[in-house]
Design an enzyme around this catalytic site. Structure first.
Site, mmCIF file in Angstrom:
data_model
loop_
_atom_site.group_PDB
_atom_site.id
_atom_site.type_symbol
_atom_site.label_atom_id
_atom_site.label_comp_id
_atom_site.label_asym_id
_atom_site.label_seq_id
_atom_site.Cartn_x
_atom_site.Cartn_y
_atom_site.Cartn_z
ATOM 1 N N ASN A 31 -5.494 13.492 -10.529
ATOM 2 C CA ASN A 31 -6.227 14.014 -11.702
ATOM 3 C C ASN A 31 -5.774 15.448 -11.938
ATOM 4 O OD1 ASN A 31 -8.115 15.881 -10.145
ATOM 5 N ND2 ASN A 31 -8.565 13.895 -9.213
ATOM 6 N N GLY B 10 -9.184 5.466 -5.803
ATOM 7 C CA GLY B 10 -7.933 4.707 -5.947
ATOM 8 C C GLY B 10 -6.831 5.193 -5.018
ATOM 9 N N VAL B 11 -5.626 5.245 -5.562
ATOM 10 C CA VAL B 11 -4.451 5.703 -4.815
ATOM 11 C C VAL B 11 -4.674 7.115 -4.259
ATOM 12 C CG1 VAL B 11 -2.066 6.491 -5.144
ATOM 13 C CG2 VAL B 11 -2.796 4.354 -6.168
ATOM 14 N N ASP B 12 -5.229 7.954 -5.091
ATOM 15 C CA ASP B 12 -5.466 9.354 -4.732
ATOM 16 C C ASP B 12 -6.344 9.465 -3.474
ATOM 17 O OD1 ASP B 12 -5.461 12.094 -5.025
ATOM 18 O OD2 ASP B 12 -6.890 12.124 -6.688
ATOM 19 N N THR C 69 -2.975 2.702 -14.222
ATOM 20 C CA THR C 69 -3.473 1.334 -14.465
ATOM 21 C C THR C 69 -4.751 0.989 -13.695
ATOM 22 O OG1 THR C 69 -1.971 0.467 -12.776
ATOM 23 C CG2 THR C 69 -1.202 0.416 -15.051
ATOM 24 N N ASP D 49 0.866 -1.185 0.000
ATOM 25 C CA ASP D 49 0.000 0.000 0.000
ATOM 26 C C ASP D 49 0.903 1.234 0.000
ATOM 27 O OD1 ASP D 49 -1.624 2.146 0.725
ATOM 28 O OD2 ASP D 49 -2.676 1.041 2.289
ATOM 29 N N TYR E 160 -7.793 4.946 -14.957
ATOM 30 C CA TYR E 160 -7.392 5.455 -16.273
ATOM 31 C C TYR E 160 -7.152 4.358 -17.312
ATOM 32 C CZ TYR E 160 -7.176 10.329 -14.627
ATOM 33 O OH TYR E 160 -7.482 11.580 -14.151
HETATM 34 N N1 AR6 Z 1 -1.395 1.547 -2.942
HETATM 35 C C1 AR6 Z 1 -0.781 1.210 -4.111
HETATM 36 N N2 AR6 Z 1 -1.446 1.017 -5.266
HETATM 37 C C2 AR6 Z 1 -2.788 1.164 -5.251
HETATM 38 C C3 AR6 Z 1 -3.508 1.519 -4.074
HETATM 39 C C4 AR6 Z 1 -2.741 1.713 -2.869
HETATM 40 N N3 AR6 Z 1 -3.321 2.053 -1.733
HETATM 41 N N4 AR6 Z 1 -4.829 1.610 -4.389
HETATM 42 C C5 AR6 Z 1 -4.940 1.304 -5.707
HETATM 43 N N5 AR6 Z 1 -3.720 1.025 -6.231
HETATM 44 P P1 AR6 Z 1 -5.730 4.529 -9.724
HETATM 45 P P2 AR6 Z 1 -5.111 5.987 -12.217
HETATM 46 C C6 AR6 Z 1 -3.351 0.677 -7.627
HETATM 47 O O1 AR6 Z 1 -7.131 4.294 -10.186
HETATM 48 O O2 AR6 Z 1 -5.461 4.816 -13.059
HETATM 49 C C7 AR6 Z 1 -8.324 8.814 -9.162
HETATM 50 O O3 AR6 Z 1 -9.705 8.993 -8.998
HETATM 51 C C8 AR6 Z 1 -4.450 0.224 -8.543
HETATM 52 O O4 AR6 Z 1 -4.679 -1.173 -8.416
HETATM 53 O O5 AR6 Z 1 -5.498 4.946 -8.322
HETATM 54 O O6 AR6 Z 1 -3.864 6.759 -12.545
HETATM 55 C C9 AR6 Z 1 -7.596 10.106 -9.505
HETATM 56 O O7 AR6 Z 1 -8.176 11.227 -8.868
HETATM 57 C C10 AR6 Z 1 -3.913 0.589 -9.924
HETATM 58 O O8 AR6 Z 1 -3.120 -0.449 -10.464
HETATM 59 O O9 AR6 Z 1 -4.987 5.655 -10.649
HETATM 60 C C11 AR6 Z 1 -7.733 10.159 -10.991
HETATM 61 O O10 AR6 Z 1 -8.968 10.717 -11.372
HETATM 62 C C12 AR6 Z 1 -2.996 1.780 -9.660
HETATM 63 O O11 AR6 Z 1 -2.861 1.843 -8.237
HETATM 64 C C13 AR6 Z 1 -7.683 8.717 -11.411
HETATM 65 O O12 AR6 Z 1 -8.106 7.964 -10.269
HETATM 66 C C14 AR6 Z 1 -3.528 3.106 -10.195
HETATM 67 O O13 AR6 Z 1 -4.922 3.182 -10.021
HETATM 68 C C15 AR6 Z 1 -6.293 8.259 -11.770
HETATM 69 O O14 AR6 Z 1 -6.352 6.971 -12.302
#
Ligand code: AR6
Length: 175
Positions: free
Chosen positions: A30, A38-40, A124, A16, A127
Site C-alpha cells: 500500500n 494478503g501478500v503484504d 488482484t 507462495d 484491490y
Molecule cells: N503468495 C502469492 N500470492 C498471494 C499470496 C501469497 N502468499 N497471498 C495472496 N496472494 P493482495 P492487492 C494473491 O490482496 O490486491 C494489502 O493489505 C492473492 O490471491 O495481497 O495488490 C496491502 O497492504 C491475489 O491474487 O494485493 C494493500 O493495502 C494477489 O496475491 C493491498 O492489500 C494480490 O492480492 C494490496 O492489494
C-alpha cells in the site's frame, strides 16, 4: 509453465511468494508501505521486522511506483515493494498504473544487479483488479521488458491457487 524471451526465462508457478528463492520478491504493498493483509502481510510475517523498519525509512510509495528494501529473514535477499491501482471500472488509468508497477519493479531490479525476481499477481486481491485483465497486463509488460533487458535472467510469476495459475496460463498462451 515457462517460456523464453530472448535469453531470459519467464516462468509461471502456483505457490507462495514468501518461499521463493529468487534474488528478489515483489510485494503488493500500500502507498504507506505499512504492513497490510494478503501478500503484504505474508511477506512481513515471514521476513520479520527488518523489512518494516526499512519501509518506515522510505516514507511511502506512490501508486505505480516501486521501492526496494532488504528481504530480512526471507530466502530472497531483497523485497521490491510496488503499489498497484485500486480497481474501479478500468477507465481510471488502472491498466497503465498496473503496467507501471511491473515495469518500475523490473527497472529497480536492473539498477540493483538483480538477475531473478518473483512477482505475485498485483492488485488482484484486496484491490479488486479482475484476474483475466490483470494477467494480460502483467504478462505483456514483463515480456516487453525482458525483450530489451537480457540482464534479467528469470522472472517468475507466483500464482496463489490453481484458478489463478490457470488464468495466467491461458493469458500467456494467447499472448
Ligand atoms: N503468495 C502469492 N500470492 C498471494 C499470496 C501469497 N502468499 N497471498 C495472496 N496472494 P493482495 P492487492 C494473491 O490482496 O490486491 C494489502 O493489505 C492473492 O490471491 O495481497 O495488490 C496491502 O497492504 C491475489 O491474487 O494485493 C494493500 O493495502 C494477489 O496475491 C493491498 O492489500 C494480490 O492480492 C494490496 O492489494
Amino acid at each position: 509453465m515457462e517460456v523464453k524471451v530472448g535469453p531470459s526465462t519467464l516462468e509461471l508457478v502456483e505457490g507462495d511468494i514468501t518461499r521463493q528463492d529468487t534474488v528478489a520478491i515483489v510485494n503488493a504493498a500500500n502507498k504507506h508501505l505499512r504492513p497490510g493483509g494478503g501478500v503484504d502481510g505474508a511477506i512481513h510475517r515471514a521476513g520479520g521486522p527488518a523489512i518494516e523498519a526499512a519501509c518506515r525509512q522510505l516514507g511511502g510509495c506512490p501508486m505505480g511506483e516501486a521501492r526496494i528494501t532488504t528481504g530480512g529473514n526471507l530466502k530472497a535477499r531483497y523485497v521490491i515493494h510496488t503499489v498497484g491501482p485500486v480497481y474501479r471500472d478500468g477507465c481510471h488509468r488502472e491498466p497503465e498504473l498496473l503496467a507501471s508497477c511491473y515495469r518500475e519493479s523490473l527497472k529497480l531490479a536492473s539498477a540493483n544487479g538483480i538477475k531473478s525476481l518473483a512477482f505475485p499477481s498485483i492488485s488482484t486481491g484486496v484491490y479488486g483488479y479482475p484476474m483475466e485483465d490483470a494477467a494480460r497486463v502483467a504478462l505483456k509488460t514483463v515480456t516487453d521488458y525482458l525483450a530489451h533487458h537480457p540482464e534479467i535472467e528469470r522472472v517468475r510469476l507466483v500464482l496463489f491457487g490453481r484458478a489463478a495459475y490457470e488464468v495466467y496460463g491461458k493469458a500467456l498462451q494467447e499472448l
